[in-house]
Write a protein that holds these residues in place. Structure first.
Motif, PDB file in Angstrom:
ATOM      1  N   LEU A  98       0.798  -1.238   0.000  1.00  0.00           N
ATOM      2  CA  LEU A  98       0.000   0.000   0.000  1.00  0.00           C
ATOM      3  C   LEU A  98       0.826   1.281   0.000  1.00  0.00           C
ATOM      4  O   LEU A  98       0.429   2.282   0.590  1.00  0.00           O
ATOM      5  CB  LEU A  98      -0.971  -0.007   1.187  1.00  0.00           C
ATOM      6  N   LYS A  99       1.963   1.230  -0.649  1.00  0.00           N
ATOM      7  CA  LYS A  99       2.837   2.414  -0.732  1.00  0.00           C
ATOM      8  C   LYS A  99       2.087   3.648  -1.244  1.00  0.00           C
ATOM      9  O   LYS A  99       2.247   4.750  -0.727  1.00  0.00           O
ATOM     10  CB  LYS A  99       4.007   2.125  -1.686  1.00  0.00           C
ATOM     11  N   ASN A 100       1.264   3.428  -2.277  1.00  0.00           N
ATOM     12  CA  ASN A 100       0.587   4.575  -2.880  1.00  0.00           C
ATOM     13  C   ASN A 100      -0.557   5.126  -2.032  1.00  0.00           C
ATOM     14  O   ASN A 100      -1.177   6.109  -2.398  1.00  0.00           O
ATOM     15  CB  ASN A 100       0.071   4.228  -4.280  1.00  0.00           C
ATOM     16  N   ALA A 124      -1.589  -6.425 -10.920  1.00  0.00           N
ATOM     17  CA  ALA A 124      -2.184  -5.279 -10.198  1.00  0.00           C
ATOM     18  C   ALA A 124      -1.059  -4.319  -9.840  1.00  0.00           C
ATOM     19  O   ALA A 124      -0.925  -3.885  -8.708  1.00  0.00           O
ATOM     20  CB  ALA A 124      -2.923  -5.771  -8.958  1.00  0.00           C
ATOM     21  N   THR A 125      -0.234  -4.040 -10.850  1.00  0.00           N
ATOM     22  CA  THR A 125       1.015  -3.306 -10.625  1.00  0.00           C
ATOM     23  C   THR A 125       0.853  -1.786 -10.632  1.00  0.00           C
ATOM     24  O   THR A 125       1.844  -1.067 -10.470  1.00  0.00           O
ATOM     25  CB  THR A 125       2.049  -3.717 -11.686  1.00  0.00           C
ATOM     26  N   GLY A 126      -0.381  -1.318 -10.844  1.00  0.00           N
ATOM     27  CA  GLY A 126      -0.682   0.077 -10.580  1.00  0.00           C
ATOM     28  C   GLY A 126       0.001   1.146 -11.418  1.00  0.00           C
ATOM     29  O   GLY A 126       0.431   0.908 -12.551  1.00  0.00           O
ATOM     30  N   TYR A 127       0.087   2.339 -10.811  1.00  0.00           N
ATOM     31  CA  TYR A 127       0.484   3.566 -11.517  1.00  0.00           C
ATOM     32  C   TYR A 127       1.712   4.191 -10.864  1.00  0.00           C
ATOM     33  O   TYR A 127       2.149   3.779  -9.791  1.00  0.00           O
ATOM     34  CB  TYR A 127      -0.672   4.567 -11.477  1.00  0.00           C
ATOM     35  N   GLN A 128       2.236   5.190 -11.541  1.00  0.00           N
ATOM     36  CA  GLN A 128       3.191   6.103 -10.900  1.00  0.00           C
ATOM     37  C   GLN A 128       2.799   7.496 -11.359  1.00  0.00           C
ATOM     38  O   GLN A 128       2.145   7.646 -12.390  1.00  0.00           O
ATOM     39  CB  GLN A 128       4.627   5.755 -11.309  1.00  0.00           C
ATOM     40  N   VAL A 129       3.205   8.519 -10.604  1.00  0.00           N
ATOM     41  CA  VAL A 129       2.801   9.861 -11.030  1.00  0.00           C
ATOM     42  C   VAL A 129       3.742  10.377 -12.108  1.00  0.00           C
ATOM     43  O   VAL A 129       4.902   9.984 -12.184  1.00  0.00           O
ATOM     44  CB  VAL A 129       2.724  10.870  -9.851  1.00  0.00           C
ATOM     45  N   THR A 175      -5.342   0.327 -11.380  1.00  0.00           N
ATOM     46  CA  THR A 175      -4.758   1.419 -12.163  1.00  0.00           C
ATOM     47  C   THR A 175      -3.659   0.974 -13.120  1.00  0.00           C
ATOM     48  O   THR A 175      -3.107   1.805 -13.820  1.00  0.00           O
ATOM     49  CB  THR A 175      -4.206   2.512 -11.241  1.00  0.00           C
ATOM     50  N   CYS A 176      -3.347  -0.317 -13.161  1.00  0.00           N
ATOM     51  CA  CYS A 176      -2.434  -0.766 -14.219  1.00  0.00           C
ATOM     52  C   CYS A 176      -3.163  -0.716 -15.564  1.00  0.00           C
ATOM     53  O   CYS A 176      -2.541  -0.784 -16.613  1.00  0.00           O
ATOM     54  CB  CYS A 176      -1.896  -2.172 -13.936  1.00  0.00           C
ATOM     55  N   ALA A 229       1.213   4.672 -16.256  1.00  0.00           N
ATOM     56  CA  ALA A 229       1.437   3.258 -15.927  1.00  0.00           C
ATOM     57  C   ALA A 229       2.764   3.153 -15.175  1.00  0.00           C
ATOM     58  O   ALA A 229       3.736   3.816 -15.532  1.00  0.00           O
ATOM     59  CB  ALA A 229       1.486   2.440 -17.208  1.00  0.00           C
ATOM     60  N   SER A 230       2.804   2.321 -14.118  1.00  0.00           N
ATOM     61  CA  SER A 230       4.058   2.164 -13.370  1.00  0.00           C
ATOM     62  C   SER A 230       5.068   1.395 -14.217  1.00  0.00           C
ATOM     63  O   SER A 230       4.709   0.776 -15.217  1.00  0.00           O
ATOM     64  CB  SER A 230       3.807   1.410 -12.070  1.00  0.00           C
ATOM     65  N   CYS A 231       6.324   1.440 -13.811  1.00  0.00           N
ATOM     66  CA  CYS A 231       7.379   0.724 -14.553  1.00  0.00           C
ATOM     67  C   CYS A 231       7.033  -0.753 -14.657  1.00  0.00           C
ATOM     68  O   CYS A 231       7.175  -1.371 -15.715  1.00  0.00           O
ATOM     69  CB  CYS A 231       8.722   0.856 -13.844  1.00  0.00           C
ATOM     70  N   GLY A 232       6.552  -1.324 -13.530  1.00  0.00           N
ATOM     71  CA  GLY A 232       6.189  -2.746 -13.521  1.00  0.00           C
ATOM     72  C   GLY A 232       5.070  -3.019 -14.516  1.00  0.00           C
ATOM     73  O   GLY A 232       5.097  -4.002 -15.257  1.00  0.00           O
ATOM     74  N   THR A 233       4.070  -2.137 -14.540  1.00  0.00           N
ATOM     75  CA  THR A 233       2.957  -2.290 -15.474  1.00  0.00           C
ATOM     76  C   THR A 233       3.470  -2.280 -16.906  1.00  0.00           C
ATOM     77  O   THR A 233       3.101  -3.129 -17.726  1.00  0.00           O
ATOM     78  CB  THR A 233       1.940  -1.148 -15.269  1.00  0.00           C
ATOM     79  N   LYS A 234       4.351  -1.318 -17.185  1.00  0.00           N
ATOM     80  CA  LYS A 234       4.856  -1.186 -18.556  1.00  0.00           C
ATOM     81  C   LYS A 234       5.660  -2.417 -18.965  1.00  0.00           C
ATOM     82  O   LYS A 234       5.471  -2.954 -20.046  1.00  0.00           O
ATOM     83  CB  LYS A 234       5.735   0.060 -18.680  1.00  0.00           C
TER      84      LYS A 234
END
Ligand SMILES: Cc1cc2nc3c(=O)[nH]c(=O)nc-3n(C[C@H](O)[C@H](O)[C@H](O)COP(=O)(O)OP(=O)(O)OC[C@H]3O[C@@H](n4cnc5c(N)ncnc54)[C@H](O)[C@@H]3O)c2cc1C
Ligand code: SF4
Ligand code: SF4
Ligand code: SF4
Lengths: 115, 338
Positions: free
Chosen positions: B37-39, B105-110, B310-311, B268-273
């Protein structure tokens, strides 16, 4: 006794039934990127000419879009074609080319042969 | 027992893990950070109900205690391969895991605000991002560049979203309402400080959002200016001078502010990409592509490979959680067929 009455004045309403969008449509042919403009005003906010005059490139191209061409040719003379607006437009409108195209269309003689 | 690997312990990953585990599936949940839950940890209060992010963290963390979930944190999944009947995952330490199905479920980054150089982030101390502002609100320390209480805070929407120059044509969906949320928080914590929001469109799409906007106007006196800030520059006394057009007045606008808050978009987060690319399911802007946005929005078209949260695209916490629930159901259906 004070006389009450109505003065006849030219209305300042945009009459969308009467305007002709011919020139605007020609502009879109010359500079299709203008279709993407979403009226944010970033171009006029950053404009070099805007800092010294009341010239607003956004107002000019919006008037063009609405088919209100009166006075625009004179307004456009204030632009120095520096291209700053093109750099900041978030929708990637090629403003410098748009300005040149607007000038070109406004300078052309009317189709009816009148100048 | 059937096995599922979930990559990413954000709200979406945790919600799906708890549902699957409760229905008898063996779940391994991978998280690259040391804690899940970092984000959410960097958030103060959440729209639309101003609930403390900590409460959501506590609740979701409780869901991890269900039997059947193994949380593997501090581990980044770097490879994902279909082997005919099962998936093989490889982490950054070259350890491998084999499972029947995988949920991404690797989410986003800003958006990295340095990329909009004209807005001065990283150059002038008074220019901050919405994430920095969340931190200030969370710690009750909203301070200007000189460490004093600000007299004026200005928010700028759509930084790195809806912007040809940053390559992101899409709307990030959550920043409009986040600016309203943060402007209200500023006015709550510092009643003498002015708050303004510069917007191109205000997108109050969710339940309660429009009401938040009204409340910001009526109760908190937040002002809204329709225009985009084109440039920001530092002043000698540590403030920020900005240039915009007030498009409703049709006039240029100049303003000095203590803090300029850039409402950075979601990417998209690095993991998502990288996982998307590796599995050939990378869609627009590096977000995960699903089969059909109406009917099969958790399916990726690859056997046993699903995506949630959000991925896939920008979403709020509640939408990410709901999306994870629907993914859990799709995964259950899939496991029943194998
Ligand atoms: C400034 C700001 C304010 C916000 N405020 C709100 C708000 O008030 N209310 C609201 O509803 N929403 C808010 N949001 C949105 C909210 O943060 C997201 O909706 C939510 O975090 C999405 O959850 P998620 O599980 O999809 O992704 P994430 O929270 O991004 O979780 C994904 C997880 O996956 C991990 N991961 C990534 N790659 C790998 C890998 N390869 N291997 C292992 N682990 C990996 C990441 O470390 C991360 O922990 C805000 C967002 C921002 C930017
Ligand atoms: S090219 Fe013309 S309109 Fe554009 S910024 Fe320069 S002076 Fe202003
Ligand atoms: S900056 Fe671009 S999108 Fe914005 S008003 Fe000017 S031309 Fe239109
Ligand atoms: S949600 Fe608002 S601020 Fe964010 S990208 Fe969309 S319009 Fe811009």
């Amino acid at each position: 006794m004070i006389e009450f009455g109505f003065a006849l004045k030219q209305t300042r309403q945009e009459n969308m039934d009467k305007v002709s969008l011919d020139k605007y449509n020609r502009l879109l042919d010359l500079e299709p990127s203008f279709k993407r403009c979403f009226q944010c005003g970033n171009c006029s906010a950053t404009c070099s000419a805007r800092q010294f005059t009341d010239f607003s490139i956004r107002r000019v191209h919006t008037s063009f879009r609405r088919g209100e061409y009166d006075g625009l040719a004179d307004e456009l003379r204030k632009c120095m074609l520096c291209g700053k607006c093109t750099l900041v437009c978030p929708r990637g409108v090629n403003l410098r080319s748009l300005i040149i195209s607007m000038r070109q269309i406004l300078d052309e003689p009317e189709k009816t042969g009148r100048r | 027992m059937k096995k599922v690997a979930i990559i990413g312990a954000g709200p979406a990953g945790i919600e799906a893990a708890s549902i699957l585990a409760r229905s008898g599936v063996e779940v391994t949940l991978f998280e690259k950070s040391e804690t899940p839950l970092k984000n959410l940890q960097d958030k103060a209060f959440l729209f639309p109900n101003f609930q403390a992010a900590q409460e959501i963290i506590d609740d979701l963390s409780g869901k991890l205690l269900v039997d059947g979930i193994t949380l593997v944190s501090g581990v980044e999944i770097s490879e994902l391969k279909w082997q005919g009947t099962e998936w093989k995952l490889t982490d950054s330490k070259a350890q491998t895991y084999v499972t029947d199905a995988v949920l991404i479920a690797t989410g986003y980054q800003v958006f990295d605000a340095h990329r909009k150089e004209e807005l001065g982030y990283g150059i002038y101390k008074g220019v901050i991002t919405s994430l920095d502002m969340e931190q200030m609100i969370k710690h009750g320390k909203i301070l200007n560049a000189n460490g004093d209480e600000p007299k004026r805070v200005t928010f700028l929407q759509c930084v790195g979203s809806r912007d040809e120059k940053s390559g992101n044509h899409y709307c990030s969906k959550i920043c409009c309402v986040t600016a309203v949320k943060q402007a209200i928080e500023v006015r709550k914590q510092l009643p003498k400080c002015e708050a303004s929001v510069f917007y191109m469109d205000l997108r109050m799409w969710g339940q309660g959002f429009e009401e938040m906007y009204r409340t910001a106007q009526e109760k908190y006196g937040v002002s809204f200016v329709r225009g985009r800030i084109s440039e920001a520059a530092g002043t000698f006394d540590g403030r920020v001078q900005l240039k915009s057009e007030d498009t409703l007045m049709g006039l240029p606008l100049k303003m000095t502010t203590d803090l300029l808050v850039l409402m950075v978009g979601m990417e998209a987060s690095c993991g998502t990409k990288s996982l998307g690319k590796a599995c050939d399911i990378s869609g627009d802007y590096g977000f995960i592509r699903t089969v059909n946005p109406h009917l099969y929005d958790n399916e990726t078209g690859k056997p046993g490979l699903f995506a949630a949260g959000t991925c896939k695209r920008p979403m709020s916490v509640s939408d990410s959680i709901n999306d994870a629930r629907s993914a859990a159901l799709a995964i259950k259906d899939y496991l029943d067929t194998i």
